[in-house]
Design a protein around this motif. Structure first.
Motif, PDB file in Angstrom:
ATOM      1  N   ILE A 129      -7.595   3.456   2.897  1.00  0.00           N
ATOM      2  CA  ILE A 129      -7.249   3.912   4.255  1.00  0.00           C
ATOM      3  C   ILE A 129      -6.145   3.040   4.833  1.00  0.00           C
ATOM      4  O   ILE A 129      -5.197   3.543   5.456  1.00  0.00           O
ATOM      5  CB  ILE A 129      -8.506   3.902   5.152  1.00  0.00           C
ATOM      6  CG1 ILE A 129      -9.458   5.011   4.700  1.00  0.00           C
ATOM      7  CG2 ILE A 129      -8.135   4.073   6.618  1.00  0.00           C
ATOM      8  CD1 ILE A 129     -10.811   4.994   5.386  1.00  0.00           C
ATOM      9  N   THR A 130      -6.226   1.722   4.608  1.00  0.00           N
ATOM     10  CA  THR A 130      -5.194   0.808   5.115  1.00  0.00           C
ATOM     11  C   THR A 130      -3.844   1.102   4.468  1.00  0.00           C
ATOM     12  O   THR A 130      -2.809   1.141   5.154  1.00  0.00           O
ATOM     13  CB  THR A 130      -5.603  -0.652   4.846  1.00  0.00           C
ATOM     14  OG1 THR A 130      -6.858  -0.902   5.483  1.00  0.00           O
ATOM     15  CG2 THR A 130      -4.571  -1.625   5.359  1.00  0.00           C
ATOM     16  N   VAL A 131      -3.829   1.308   3.159  1.00  0.00           N
ATOM     17  CA  VAL A 131      -2.573   1.611   2.458  1.00  0.00           C
ATOM     18  C   VAL A 131      -1.990   2.924   2.957  1.00  0.00           C
ATOM     19  O   VAL A 131      -0.779   3.034   3.198  1.00  0.00           O
ATOM     20  CB  VAL A 131      -2.809   1.652   0.929  1.00  0.00           C
ATOM     21  CG1 VAL A 131      -1.637   2.271   0.200  1.00  0.00           C
ATOM     22  CG2 VAL A 131      -3.099   0.252   0.403  1.00  0.00           C
ATOM     23  N   LEU A 132      -2.823   3.947   3.115  1.00  0.00           N
ATOM     24  CA  LEU A 132      -2.325   5.237   3.607  1.00  0.00           C
ATOM     25  C   LEU A 132      -1.779   5.120   5.028  1.00  0.00           C
ATOM     26  O   LEU A 132      -0.714   5.667   5.348  1.00  0.00           O
ATOM     27  CB  LEU A 132      -3.435   6.291   3.550  1.00  0.00           C
ATOM     28  CG  LEU A 132      -3.848   6.747   2.148  1.00  0.00           C
ATOM     29  CD1 LEU A 132      -5.030   7.699   2.235  1.00  0.00           C
ATOM     30  CD2 LEU A 132      -2.683   7.406   1.442  1.00  0.00           C
ATOM     31  N   ALA A 133      -2.495   4.398   5.888  1.00  0.00           N
ATOM     32  CA  ALA A 133      -2.039   4.232   7.263  1.00  0.00           C
ATOM     33  C   ALA A 133      -0.730   3.443   7.303  1.00  0.00           C
ATOM     34  O   ALA A 133       0.200   3.792   8.054  1.00  0.00           O
ATOM     35  CB  ALA A 133      -3.118   3.532   8.090  1.00  0.00           C
ATOM     36  N   THR A 134      -0.635   2.385   6.484  1.00  0.00           N
ATOM     37  CA  THR A 134       0.592   1.590   6.442  1.00  0.00           C
ATOM     38  C   THR A 134       1.762   2.432   5.922  1.00  0.00           C
ATOM     39  O   THR A 134       2.879   2.366   6.456  1.00  0.00           O
ATOM     40  CB  THR A 134       0.389   0.357   5.545  1.00  0.00           C
ATOM     41  OG1 THR A 134      -0.723  -0.389   6.037  1.00  0.00           O
ATOM     42  CG2 THR A 134       1.615  -0.525   5.528  1.00  0.00           C
ATOM     43  N   GLY A 135       1.513   3.219   4.880  1.00  0.00           N
ATOM     44  CA  GLY A 135       2.559   4.094   4.348  1.00  0.00           C
ATOM     45  C   GLY A 135       3.009   5.116   5.371  1.00  0.00           C
ATOM     46  O   GLY A 135       4.207   5.382   5.520  1.00  0.00           O
ATOM     47  N   LEU A 136       2.073   5.692   6.088  1.00  0.00           N
ATOM     48  CA  LEU A 136       2.413   6.672   7.128  1.00  0.00           C
ATOM     49  C   LEU A 136       3.227   6.011   8.234  1.00  0.00           C
ATOM     50  O   LEU A 136       4.235   6.568   8.697  1.00  0.00           O
ATOM     51  CB  LEU A 136       1.145   7.305   7.685  1.00  0.00           C
ATOM     52  CG  LEU A 136       1.331   8.354   8.770  1.00  0.00           C
ATOM     53  CD1 LEU A 136       2.097   9.564   8.211  1.00  0.00           C
ATOM     54  CD2 LEU A 136      -0.006   8.800   9.318  1.00  0.00           C
ATOM     55  N   VAL A 190       7.078   6.867   9.290  1.00  0.00           N
ATOM     56  CA  VAL A 190       7.452   7.183  10.682  1.00  0.00           C
ATOM     57  C   VAL A 190       8.528   6.215  11.155  1.00  0.00           C
ATOM     58  O   VAL A 190       9.517   6.618  11.791  1.00  0.00           O
ATOM     59  CB  VAL A 190       6.203   7.136  11.603  1.00  0.00           C
ATOM     60  CG1 VAL A 190       6.598   7.190  13.069  1.00  0.00           C
ATOM     61  CG2 VAL A 190       5.255   8.271  11.257  1.00  0.00           C
ATOM     62  N   TRP A 191       8.397   4.939  10.852  1.00  0.00           N
ATOM     63  CA  TRP A 191       9.380   3.951  11.267  1.00  0.00           C
ATOM     64  C   TRP A 191      10.746   4.240  10.642  1.00  0.00           C
ATOM     65  O   TRP A 191      11.779   4.181  11.325  1.00  0.00           O
ATOM     66  CB  TRP A 191       8.910   2.554  10.872  1.00  0.00           C
ATOM     67  CG  TRP A 191       9.915   1.482  11.161  1.00  0.00           C
ATOM     68  CD1 TRP A 191      10.662   0.787  10.271  1.00  0.00           C
ATOM     69  CD2 TRP A 191      10.302   1.008  12.446  1.00  0.00           C
ATOM     70  NE1 TRP A 191      11.486  -0.090  10.897  1.00  0.00           N
ATOM     71  CE2 TRP A 191      11.286   0.026  12.254  1.00  0.00           C
ATOM     72  CE3 TRP A 191       9.928   1.319  13.741  1.00  0.00           C
ATOM     73  CZ2 TRP A 191      11.876  -0.651  13.305  1.00  0.00           C
ATOM     74  CZ3 TRP A 191      10.517   0.635  14.787  1.00  0.00           C
ATOM     75  CH2 TRP A 191      11.482  -0.327  14.563  1.00  0.00           C
ATOM     76  N   LEU A 192      10.762   4.556   9.349  1.00  0.00           N
ATOM     77  CA  LEU A 192      12.031   4.899   8.713  1.00  0.00           C
ATOM     78  C   LEU A 192      12.634   6.158   9.330  1.00  0.00           C
ATOM     79  O   LEU A 192      13.850   6.246   9.525  1.00  0.00           O
ATOM     80  CB  LEU A 192      11.839   5.098   7.202  1.00  0.00           C
ATOM     81  CG  LEU A 192      11.693   3.828   6.375  1.00  0.00           C
ATOM     82  CD1 LEU A 192      11.402   4.192   4.919  1.00  0.00           C
ATOM     83  CD2 LEU A 192      12.945   2.987   6.460  1.00  0.00           C
ATOM     84  N   GLY A 193      11.790   7.126   9.649  1.00  0.00           N
ATOM     85  CA  GLY A 193      12.269   8.344  10.295  1.00  0.00           C
ATOM     86  C   GLY A 193      12.878   8.048  11.651  1.00  0.00           C
ATOM     87  O   GLY A 193      13.941   8.590  12.009  1.00  0.00           O
TER      88      GLY A 193
END
Length: 99
Positions: free
Chosen positions: A78-85, A89-92
């Motif tokens: 869950i932490t990895v998925l949240a960090t990736g998301l 979003v930050w890159l976007g």
């Protein structure tokens, strides 16, 4: 006559209680023998009780550690998925703001 009846009732009650105790003792002996026989059919002897208890305690500790590891793995995923998301979003946002 009343005293005689009370004495007879007391003797009968005592006799019945003794018979019931003997019957319970026989039932317990039969059950213990049956359980020991069944365990022996699985290769478990009476002398192995301490070893079996230790084995079951080990299995319980193993099961609890596996359950704990599963919990940690779920949290990590869950932490990895949240960090990736959040990174996506930050890159976007950076791409949109840089145009």
């Amino acid at each position: 006559m009343k005293m005689l009846d009370d004495d007879i009732m007391a003797i009968m009650a005592k006799t019945l209680a003794e018979q019931q105790k003997l019957q319970q003792d026989r039932i317990i002996a039969i059950v213990l023998k049956a359980v020991a026989s069944e365990l022996a059919s699985f290769g478990i002897e009476d002398d192995d009780r301490r070893k079996m208890r230790a084995d079951f305690q080990h299995l319980r500790r193993w099961r609890k550690s596996v359950e704990q590891a599963q919990s940690f793995i779920l949290k990590a995923v869950i932490t990895v998925l949240a960090t990736g998301l959040m990174g996506t979003v930050w890159l976007g946002v950076k791409v949109v703001l840089s145009k």
